[in-house]
Design a protein around this motif. Structure first.
Motif, PDB file in Angstrom:
ATOM      1  N   LEU A   1      -1.168   3.291   6.307  1.00 14.14           N
ATOM      2  CA  LEU A   1      -2.618   3.476   5.837  1.00 14.14           C
ATOM      3  C   LEU A   1      -2.608   3.942   4.405  1.00 14.14           C
ATOM      4  O   LEU A   1      -3.336   3.582   3.535  1.00 14.14           O
ATOM      5  N   ARG A   2      -1.945   4.966   4.153  1.00 15.67           N
ATOM      6  CA  ARG A   2      -1.900   5.579   2.673  1.00 15.67           C
ATOM      7  C   ARG A   2      -1.292   4.555   1.832  1.00 15.67           C
ATOM      8  O   ARG A   2      -1.639   4.617   0.537  1.00 15.67           O
ATOM      9  N   GLU A   3      -0.299   3.625   2.106  1.00 16.85           N
ATOM     10  CA  GLU A   3       0.170   2.718   1.091  1.00 16.85           C
ATOM     11  C   GLU A   3      -0.835   1.712   0.610  1.00 16.85           C
ATOM     12  O   GLU A   3      -0.978   1.411  -0.624  1.00 16.85           O
ATOM     13  N   HIS A   4      -1.642   1.310   1.390  1.00 17.74           N
ATOM     14  CA  HIS A   4      -2.729   0.330   1.038  1.00 17.74           C
ATOM     15  C   HIS A   4      -4.026   0.783   0.919  1.00 17.74           C
ATOM     16  O   HIS A   4      -4.906  -0.004   0.590  1.00 17.74           O
ATOM     17  N   LEU A   5      -4.303   2.045   0.947  1.00 15.07           N
ATOM     18  CA  LEU A   5      -5.567   2.579   0.589  1.00 15.07           C
ATOM     19  C   LEU A   5      -6.230   2.517  -0.657  1.00 15.07           C
ATOM     20  O   LEU A   5      -7.239   2.101  -1.022  1.00 15.07           O
ATOM     21  N   PRO A   6      -5.283   2.564  -1.933  1.00 13.73           N
ATOM     22  CA  PRO A   6      -5.815   2.024  -3.208  1.00 13.73           C
ATOM     23  C   PRO A   6      -6.629   0.862  -3.240  1.00 13.73           C
ATOM     24  O   PRO A   6      -7.532   0.825  -3.747  1.00 13.73           O
ATOM     25  N   ALA A   7      -5.939  -0.268  -2.662  1.00  7.96           N
ATOM     26  CA  ALA A   7      -6.450  -1.409  -2.653  1.00  7.96           C
ATOM     27  C   ALA A   7      -7.656  -1.676  -1.959  1.00  7.96           C
ATOM     28  O   ALA A   7      -8.810  -2.382  -2.297  1.00  7.96           O
ATOM     29  N   ALA A   8      -7.641  -0.955  -0.551  1.00 10.36           N
ATOM     30  CA  ALA A   8      -8.768  -1.041   0.392  1.00 10.36           C
ATOM     31  C   ALA A   8     -10.146  -0.126  -0.442  1.00 10.36           C
ATOM     32  O   ALA A   8     -11.130  -0.938  -0.322  1.00 10.36           O
ATOM     33  N   ARG A   9      -9.973   0.684  -0.989  1.00  9.04           N
ATOM     34  CA  ARG A   9     -10.801   1.597  -1.515  1.00  9.04           C
ATOM     35  C   ARG A   9     -11.409   0.850  -2.824  1.00  9.04           C
ATOM     36  O   ARG A   9     -12.782   0.778  -3.225  1.00  9.04           O
ATOM     37  N   GLU A  10     -10.562   0.535  -3.922  1.00  9.90           N
ATOM     38  CA  GLU A  10     -11.035   0.091  -5.261  1.00  9.90           C
ATOM     39  C   GLU A  10     -11.269  -1.572  -5.149  1.00  9.90           C
ATOM     40  O   GLU A  10     -12.201  -2.042  -5.842  1.00  9.90           O
ATOM     41  N   GLN A  11     -10.405  -2.148  -4.518  1.00  9.86           N
ATOM     42  CA  GLN A  11     -10.637  -3.679  -4.626  1.00  9.86           C
ATOM     43  C   GLN A  11     -11.189  -4.321  -3.310  1.00  9.86           C
ATOM     44  O   GLN A  11     -11.576  -5.688  -3.044  1.00  9.86           O
ATOM     45  N   HIS A  12     -11.546  -3.395  -2.214  1.00  5.38           N
ATOM     46  CA  HIS A  12     -12.160  -3.875  -1.005  1.00  5.38           C
ATOM     47  C   HIS A  12     -11.231  -4.762  -0.266  1.00  5.38           C
ATOM     48  O   HIS A  12     -11.681  -5.959   0.098  1.00  5.38           O
ATOM     49  N   VAL A  13      -9.479  -4.841  -0.348  1.00  3.07           N
ATOM     50  CA  VAL A  13      -8.906  -5.777  -0.056  1.00  3.07           C
ATOM     51  C   VAL A  13      -8.272  -5.321   1.138  1.00  3.07           C
ATOM     52  O   VAL A  13      -7.939  -4.277   1.489  1.00  3.07           O
ATOM     53  N   GLU A  14      -8.416  -6.270   2.376  1.00  2.00           N
ATOM     54  CA  GLU A  14      -7.644  -5.921   3.620  1.00  2.00           C
ATOM     55  C   GLU A  14      -6.291  -5.873   3.443  1.00  2.00           C
ATOM     56  O   GLU A  14      -5.798  -7.145   3.156  1.00  2.00           O
ATOM     57  N   PRO A  15      -5.713  -4.865   4.023  1.00  2.00           N
ATOM     58  CA  PRO A  15      -4.313  -5.007   3.601  1.00  2.00           C
ATOM     59  C   PRO A  15      -3.401  -5.749   4.653  1.00  2.00           C
ATOM     60  O   PRO A  15      -4.150  -6.008   5.741  1.00  2.00           O
ATOM     61  N   PRO A  16      -2.320  -6.025   4.662  1.00  2.73           N
ATOM     62  CA  PRO A  16      -1.585  -6.765   5.741  1.00  2.73           C
ATOM     63  C   PRO A  16      -1.272  -6.065   6.842  1.00  2.73           C
ATOM     64  O   PRO A  16      -1.307  -4.674   6.784  1.00  2.73           O
ATOM     65  N   ARG A  17      -1.331  -6.464   7.905  1.00  5.59           N
ATOM     66  CA  ARG A  17      -1.048  -5.786   9.174  1.00  5.59           C
ATOM     67  C   ARG A  17       0.149  -5.186   9.435  1.00  5.59           C
ATOM     68  O   ARG A  17       1.207  -5.492   8.902  1.00  5.59           O
ATOM     69  N   LEU A  18       0.262  -4.133  10.262  1.00  4.51           N
ATOM     70  CA  LEU A  18       1.449  -3.303  10.337  1.00  4.51           C
ATOM     71  C   LEU A  18       1.624  -3.832  12.012  1.00  4.51           C
ATOM     72  O   LEU A  18       0.935  -3.726  12.669  1.00  4.51           O
ATOM     73  N   VAL A  19       3.101  -4.200  12.025  1.00  2.00           N
ATOM     74  CA  VAL A  19       3.410  -4.729  13.170  1.00  2.00           C
ATOM     75  C   VAL A  19       4.561  -3.590  13.942  1.00  2.00           C
ATOM     76  O   VAL A  19       5.552  -3.650  13.098  1.00  2.00           O
ATOM     77  N   VAL A  20       4.327  -3.199  14.896  1.00  2.00           N
ATOM     78  CA  VAL A  20       5.523  -2.356  15.604  1.00  2.00           C
ATOM     79  C   VAL A  20       6.090  -3.037  17.007  1.00  2.00           C
ATOM     80  O   VAL A  20       5.329  -3.636  17.646  1.00  2.00           O
ATOM     81  N   GLU A  21       7.192  -3.440  16.929  1.00  2.00           N
ATOM     82  CA  GLU A  21       7.801  -4.129  18.193  1.00  2.00           C
ATOM     83  C   GLU A  21       8.405  -3.178  19.298  1.00  2.00           C
ATOM     84  O   GLU A  21       8.871  -1.962  19.002  1.00  2.00           O
ATOM     85  N   SER A  22       8.179  -3.505  20.465  1.00  3.13           N
ATOM     86  CA  SER A  22       8.909  -2.923  21.560  1.00  3.13           C
ATOM     87  C   SER A  22       9.583  -4.034  22.560  1.00  3.13           C
ATOM     88  O   SER A  22       8.641  -4.258  23.288  1.00  3.13           O
ATOM     89  N   GLY A  23      10.668  -4.312  22.398  1.00  5.30           N
ATOM     90  CA  GLY A  23      10.996  -5.496  23.359  1.00  5.30           C
ATOM     91  C   GLY A  23      10.189  -6.861  23.022  1.00  5.30           C
ATOM     92  O   GLY A  23      10.154  -7.035  21.745  1.00  5.30           O
ATOM     93  N   ALA A  24       9.778  -7.269  23.847  1.00  2.00           N
ATOM     94  CA  ALA A  24       8.779  -8.607  23.616  1.00  2.00           C
ATOM     95  C   ALA A  24       7.321  -8.295  23.617  1.00  2.00           C
ATOM     96  O   ALA A  24       6.558  -9.214  23.582  1.00  2.00           O
ATOM     97  N   ARG A  25       7.050  -6.979  23.156  1.00  4.51           N
ATOM     98  CA  ARG A  25       5.832  -6.630  23.177  1.00  4.51           C
ATOM     99  C   ARG A  25       5.627  -6.208  21.716  1.00  4.51           C
ATOM    100  O   ARG A  25       6.676  -5.605  21.108  1.00  4.51           O
TER     101      ARG A  25
END
Length: 324
Positions: free
Chosen positions: A189-213
């Motif tokens: 969240l903190r990494e992509h906040l500047p672009a989200a706040r200033e440029q209103h750009v949606e950041p790339p999704r964060l994906v967390v894996e757990s086996g096949a989930r």
């Protein structure tokens, strides 16, 4: 007047003066509310956590824990942070009213209390809170969980029931009982906040894996400013889990593989090497290699690239929505 007692909204009144409680209790009860009372701050926190009232009427000045501290603690607890708080105060100085709002209050009424005024203010704020709560739980119903994170200090301000379950699975049980956002999510969240706040750009999704989930996090919107129920530093994050168990079953059926062979082929499609697949499945690389040899024979191919390509083609035909 409300008539359906089964669905009547719950209001918690917090005041150390019994006479004040009696006046409000009678007026709210006659209007169809389920009325809960607390005479001090500690009792108020316990009642709010247990009963989950729809709104809290909170006396600002009480002995011991005052109303400002009660409000701060209610807002710091993910289980009660969504409850609107209306302060009841005899103090009209600007600094005290500002303090009430800064502590988490959405509104205030001055003493002596006028029940009709209180009822009118309650209706306004409860309607807004109800709409927010319904939209959040609707996300759960469609498999999309949501959390609200305060970027400045990393506090987890809100989480739906489904979000609580998912966070427990992917980040461990203790994380769901604390008010702190899991470290990987907060860092993203903190990494992509500047672009989200200033440029209103949606950041790339964060994906967390757990086996096949897989659990993906999408930054949905910045909260606060419109209804005064959240700070401008609060961010709504929508979570979506994808389980590829059905895909693994499809691989097994399509190519007449065993369950373990289908799992191995699934991870080959994901680009994993034998050592990584072994770590995921709790097997040695040599065992993974033997499974691969049998997979090659059943698919009529000689390389993992060919096997992956054939499996991908079949999966996209059976599951058009699927993405690696």
């Amino acid at each position: 007047m409300l008539t359906d007692s089964q669905h009547s909204p719950r209001v918690l009144i917090v005041d150390d003066v019994p006479d004040n409680l009696a006046v409000l209790h009678d007026a709210l009860d006659e209007s169809g509310y389920t009325v809960l009372v607390a005479l001090d701050g500690e009792s108020a926190l316990q009642r709010a956590a247990q009963a989950q009232p729809d709104i809290v009427l909170l006396d600002a000045m009480m002995p011991g824990m005052d109303g400002f501290e009660v409000a701060r603690r209610l807002k710091a607890n993910p289980a009660t942070s969504h409850i609107p708080i209306i302060f009841m105060t005899g103090l009209t100085d600007t600094e005290h009213l500002v303090a009430a709002l800064a502590a988490g209050g959405v509104d205030y009424v001055t003493k002596p209390i006028k029940p009709k005024e209180v009822l009118a203010r309650m209706q306004v704020h409860m309607q807004g809170a109800r709409q927010v709560r319904q939209s959040r739980h609707a996300l759960d119903a469609f498999g999309y969980a949501s959390i609200t994170v305060r970027a400045s200090d990393g506090r987890l301000m809100w989480q739906t029931p489904l979000a609580r379950e998912l966070l427990a699975h992917y980040f461990g049980g203790p994380a769901t009982h604390a008010s702190q956002t899991p470290a990987p999510v907060l860092a993203w969240l903190r990494e992509h906040l500047p672009a989200a706040r200033e440029q209103h750009v949606e950041p790339p999704r964060l994906v967390v894996e757990s086996g096949a989930r897989r659990l993906s996090f999408s930054l949905h919107q910045q909260l606060g400013g419109e209804d005064n129920t959240a700070e401008a530093d609060d961010w709504l994050i929508v979570m979506r889990e994808v389980s590829d168990a059905a895909l693994i079953d499809s691989l097994a059926l399509a190519f007449k593989l065993t369950a373990r062979e289908a799992e191995v082929l699934y991870w080959v499609i994901q680009g994993k090497i034998n050592r990584d697949i072994g770590d995921i499945l709790g097997a040695s690389p040599a065992t993974v290699k033997k499974h691969l040899e049998r997979i090659f024979a059943k698919l009529g191919v000689e390389t993992r690239t060919s096997a992956a390509g054939m499996a991908l083609g079949r999966m996209r035909a059976l599951h058009p929505q699927w993405e690696i």
